[in-house]
Design an enzyme around this catalytic site. Structure first.
Site, PDB file in Angstrom:
ATOM      1  N   ASP A   7       0.871  -4.593  -6.191  1.00 43.92           N
ATOM      2  CA  ASP A   7       2.045  -4.639  -5.491  1.00 43.92           C
ATOM      3  C   ASP A   7       1.813  -4.443  -3.924  1.00 43.92           C
ATOM      4  OD1 ASP A   7       4.884  -4.443  -4.945  1.00 43.92           O
ATOM      5  OD2 ASP A   7       4.382  -2.065  -4.507  1.00 43.92           O
ATOM      6  N   ASP A   9       4.129  -3.464  -0.910  1.00 43.51           N
ATOM      7  CA  ASP A   9       4.904  -2.399  -0.197  1.00 43.51           C
ATOM      8  C   ASP A   9       4.821  -1.019  -0.799  1.00 43.51           C
ATOM      9  OD1 ASP A   9       5.805  -4.205   1.914  1.00 43.51           O
ATOM     10  OD2 ASP A   9       7.695  -4.686   0.598  1.00 43.51           O
ATOM     11  N   ASP A 168       3.847   1.333  -6.986  1.00 46.34           N
ATOM     12  CA  ASP A 168       4.148   2.519  -6.748  1.00 46.34           C
ATOM     13  C   ASP A 168       5.486   3.055  -7.360  1.00 46.34           C
ATOM     14  OD1 ASP A 168       5.430   0.640  -4.947  1.00 46.34           O
ATOM     15  OD2 ASP A 168       6.089   2.501  -3.726  1.00 46.34           O
TER      16      ASP A 168
END
Length: 222
Positions: A7, A9, A168
């Site tokens: 991922d 961001d 995240d």
């Protein structure tokens, strides 16, 4: 497993300043209330359209006309603001360099619009051979739909079970679960750690811990 999909961001980069600036400029242009960066932090990760919907006043969050207007304004602003404050988390670039030199295959999969994802990755990680880099386009649904992650697996001619997804958020966790890949989550991003604990996935609080876990092939759903 030497196939890793990251991922973007909250995992590789802290992009909140540029997102917050663009979103608040877009809101102001439409005469809507703006938000603190801390509140916007809680809205990031589900794509630009959902970000804009959630940023609107409560009575407009389900109105397509309002969402479309804010999304258009945000997309006018964000290509000009993403560089402002967007930086890799400390230690990430060095870790990626080491993994690449050890012939790990690396990819980026983001819900951020591809028109921003591709230049951002190229600008911040010019020497990392990410392939492919995938931001959101209409061709594939946003995470947690597994289609884009399965496309990466097919492009590598690799079974999903041979891939580790690193993210995240719960969206990343559900993407990995839906695709059948392994999963490792980091705690320095935008989601609450208590939420991440519900997944049962390995949680890494430092980049050094993440690298050790990746090299050890640690992950769930593998």
């Amino acid at each position: 497993m030497k196939h890793i999909v990251f991922d973007l961001d909250g995992t590789l980069v802290d992009s909140l300043p540029g997102i917050a600036l663009a979103l608040n400029r877009a809101l102001e242009s439409l005469g809507k209330p703006i938000h603190t960066a801390q509140h916007i932090r809680t809205l990031v990760g589900r794509g630009a359209r959902r970000l804009c919907a959630d940023a609107l006043p409560a009575d407009e969050q389900n109105l397509p006309a309002s969402i479309n207007a804010l999304l258009q304004a945000f997309m006018r602003e964000y290509p000009h603001t993403w560089q402002q404050g967007t930086i890799p988390y400390e230690g990430i670039s060095d870790m990626l360099e080491r993994l690449a030199s050890d012939e790990y295959r690396l990819s980026v999969l983001s819900n951020k619009p591809h028109i921003v994802t591709a230049p951002l990755v190229k600008h911040l990680f010019p020497s990392i051979p990410f392939a492919p880099v995938m931001g959101y386009t209409p061709e594939y649904p946003r995470k947690p739909d597994p289609a884009s992650l399965l496309h990466i697996a097919a492009s590598w001619n690799t079974a999903p079970s041979g891939i580790t997804m690193v993210g995240d958020s719960l969206h990343d966790a559900h993407t990995a679960q839906n695709a059948g890949t392994a999963l490792i989550l980091v705690t320095w991003g935008y989601a609450l750690t208590d939420d991440l604990l519900t997944t049962g996935a390995p949680l890494c609080s430092t980049v050094a811990e993440l690298e050790r876990s990746l090299r050890a092939g640690t992950g769930i759903w593998s």
